[in-house]
Motif scaffolding. Structure first.
Motif, PDB file in Angstrom:
ATOM      1  N   SER A  34      17.510  14.208  30.383  1.00 32.84           N
ATOM      2  CA  SER A  34      17.451  15.316  30.985  1.00 32.84           C
ATOM      3  C   SER A  34      17.085  14.960  32.785  1.00 32.84           C
ATOM      4  N   ASN A  35      16.630  13.170  33.235  1.00 31.07           N
ATOM      5  CA  ASN A  35      16.855  12.645  33.883  1.00 31.07           C
ATOM      6  C   ASN A  35      17.367  11.542  33.648  1.00 31.07           C
ATOM      7  N   PHE A  36      17.549  11.160  34.860  1.00 30.63           N
ATOM      8  CA  PHE A  36      18.593  10.019  34.571  1.00 30.63           C
ATOM      9  C   PHE A  36      18.249   9.337  33.627  1.00 30.63           C
ATOM     10  N   LEU A  37      19.047   8.566  33.112  1.00 27.03           N
ATOM     11  CA  LEU A  37      18.942   7.092  32.289  1.00 27.03           C
ATOM     12  C   LEU A  37      20.042   5.951  33.041  1.00 27.03           C
ATOM     13  N   THR A  38      19.608   4.797  32.600  1.00 27.23           N
ATOM     14  CA  THR A  38      20.592   3.777  33.343  1.00 27.23           C
ATOM     15  C   THR A  38      20.252   2.358  32.005  1.00 27.23           C
ATOM     16  N   PHE A  39      21.656   1.894  31.893  1.00 29.99           N
ATOM     17  CA  PHE A  39      21.596   0.375  31.338  1.00 29.99           C
ATOM     18  C   PHE A  39      22.236  -0.312  31.823  1.00 29.99           C
ATOM     19  N   ASN A  40      21.739  -1.793  31.351  1.00 30.92           N
ATOM     20  CA  ASN A  40      21.411  -3.279  32.248  1.00 30.92           C
ATOM     21  C   ASN A  40      22.007  -3.819  30.623  1.00 30.92           C
ATOM     22  N   ILE A  41      23.141  -4.883  30.338  1.00 33.83           N
ATOM     23  CA  ILE A  41      23.148  -5.626  30.041  1.00 33.83           C
ATOM     24  C   ILE A  41      23.610  -6.984  30.519  1.00 33.83           C
ATOM     25  N   LEU A  80      26.955 -12.844  31.896  1.00 29.89           N
ATOM     26  CA  LEU A  80      26.848 -11.822  32.467  1.00 29.89           C
ATOM     27  C   LEU A  80      26.011 -11.599  32.485  1.00 29.89           C
ATOM     28  N   GLN A  81      25.823 -10.180  33.831  1.00 36.10           N
ATOM     29  CA  GLN A  81      25.295  -9.412  33.879  1.00 36.10           C
ATOM     30  C   GLN A  81      25.208  -8.116  35.013  1.00 36.10           C
ATOM     31  N   MET A  82      25.545  -6.943  34.120  1.00 35.70           N
ATOM     32  CA  MET A  82      25.533  -5.593  35.232  1.00 35.70           C
ATOM     33  C   MET A  82      23.803  -5.361  34.757  1.00 35.70           C
ATOM     34  N   ARG A  83      23.776  -4.330  35.596  1.00 30.62           N
ATOM     35  CA  ARG A  83      22.646  -3.488  36.134  1.00 30.62           C
ATOM     36  C   ARG A  83      23.182  -2.176  36.504  1.00 30.62           C
ATOM     37  N   ASP A  84      22.349  -1.405  36.182  1.00 27.95           N
ATOM     38  CA  ASP A  84      22.365   0.255  36.647  1.00 27.95           C
ATOM     39  C   ASP A  84      23.521   0.765  35.926  1.00 27.95           C
ATOM     40  N   LEU A  85      23.550   0.592  35.176  1.00 28.48           N
ATOM     41  CA  LEU A  85      25.000   1.544  34.239  1.00 28.48           C
ATOM     42  C   LEU A  85      24.488   2.947  34.219  1.00 28.48           C
ATOM     43  N   ASP A  86      25.360   3.766  34.667  1.00 31.20           N
ATOM     44  CA  ASP A  86      25.130   4.779  33.974  1.00 31.20           C
ATOM     45  C   ASP A  86      25.402   5.309  32.260  1.00 31.20           C
ATOM     46  N   LEU A  87      23.490   5.837  31.651  1.00 31.52           N
ATOM     47  CA  LEU A  87      24.028   5.660  30.060  1.00 31.52           C
ATOM     48  C   LEU A  87      24.375   6.970  30.094  1.00 31.52           C
ATOM     49  N   CYS A  88      24.583   8.318  30.073  1.00 31.38           N
ATOM     50  CA  CYS A  88      24.865   9.247  30.223  1.00 31.38           C
ATOM     51  C   CYS A  88      26.331   9.647  30.609  1.00 31.38           C
ATOM     52  N   GLY A  89      27.082   8.842  31.138  1.00 33.16           N
ATOM     53  CA  GLY A  89      28.752   8.382  32.083  1.00 33.16           C
ATOM     54  C   GLY A  89      28.874   7.602  31.026  1.00 33.16           C
ATOM     55  N   PHE A  90      28.566   6.629  30.305  1.00 34.37           N
ATOM     56  CA  PHE A  90      29.158   5.852  29.253  1.00 34.37           C
ATOM     57  C   PHE A  90      29.091   6.519  27.977  1.00 34.37           C
ATOM     58  N   PHE A  91      28.154   7.203  27.183  1.00 34.27           N
ATOM     59  CA  PHE A  91      28.090   8.409  26.403  1.00 34.27           C
ATOM     60  C   PHE A  91      29.422   8.974  26.598  1.00 34.27           C
ATOM     61  N   THR A  92      29.760   9.269  27.752  1.00 36.70           N
ATOM     62  CA  THR A  92      30.798  11.203  28.147  1.00 36.70           C
ATOM     63  C   THR A  92      31.739  10.177  27.839  1.00 36.70           C
ATOM     64  N   GLU A  93      32.328   9.111  28.406  1.00 36.28           N
ATOM     65  CA  GLU A  93      33.599   8.470  28.092  1.00 36.28           C
ATOM     66  C   GLU A  93      33.977   7.544  27.095  1.00 36.28           C
TER      67      GLU A  93
END
Length: 195
Positions: A79-86, A102-115
């Motif tokens: 319900s709040n904004f969730l991000t993930f890092n890899i 490899l490093q990716m930061r502040d990716l949108d987790l809810c956007g990932f689930f939607t995609e």
């Protein structure tokens, strides 16, 4: 989150053209090159789930090439904004220091689930190789979730060298609190052509 960003880094997201892939990876079956296939062995898994939100456990199979994760979510998330890092790090054989591949930061987790839920290629891969107990969408509701049969080769890049690899993923709430973290440590050996 843009699916193409992950596709650039992980072999599991290759674009399939008919019955063949556009690029050849070390994982492709080829009798001439079979002797040079990397040998992966999961050494250990560290997993953290914030006890206010969840209980998380992992399991490595007997061959030490696959693992699974089970999460029992106690409180709704997203319900709040969730991000993930890899992050993927390697310590090449004979070295003492890990370096970041490899490093990716502040990716949108809810956007990932939607995609994921709208992308047939991602759904096909996860349903044919890994077993996801339920499609996840935000807000992530209370319940039990599991991801089974995750093969170590699916979380590392295609081009490998001998060494110890660490794959990290962490989920962070908008309050900057880490709610979930996973680290998979794997020993990888690429046989020489003479072996």
């Amino acid at each position: 989150m843009n699916f193409v960003r992950l596709a650039l880094f992980f072999p599991l997201f290759q674009i399939i053209n008919g019955n063949t892939t556009g690029t050849k990876s070390l994982w492709d079956e080829d009798e001439e090159e079979a002797a040079q296939k990397p040998i992966l062995r999961i050494h250990h898994i560290n997993i953290f789930g914030d006890s206010r939100y969840m209980k998380a456990v992992s399991h490595i199979d007997d061959t030490r090439t696959q693992f699974g994760i089970t999460v029992s979510l106690r409180e709704e998330m997203g319900s709040n904004f969730l991000t993930f890092n890899i992050k993927v790090r390697v310590r090449p054989s004979g070295r003492v220091v890990f370096v970041t591949l490899l490093q990716m930061r502040d990716l949108d987790l809810c956007g990932f689930f939607t995609e994921f839920s709208g992308n047939p290629m991602m759904k096909y891969f996860l349903q044919s190789e890994m077993q996801l107990s339920d499609i996840i969408a935000c807000p992530v509701r209370v319940g039990n979730y599991s991801l089974k049969n995750v093969n170590a080769k699916d979380i590392y890049p295609q081009v490998l060298q001998n060494g110890t690899y660490k794959f990290f993923v962490e989920v962070i709430e908008a309050t900057a609190e880490k709610v979930f973290a996973l680290q998979v440590t794997t020993e990888i050996r690429v046989p020489s052509a003479t072996e």
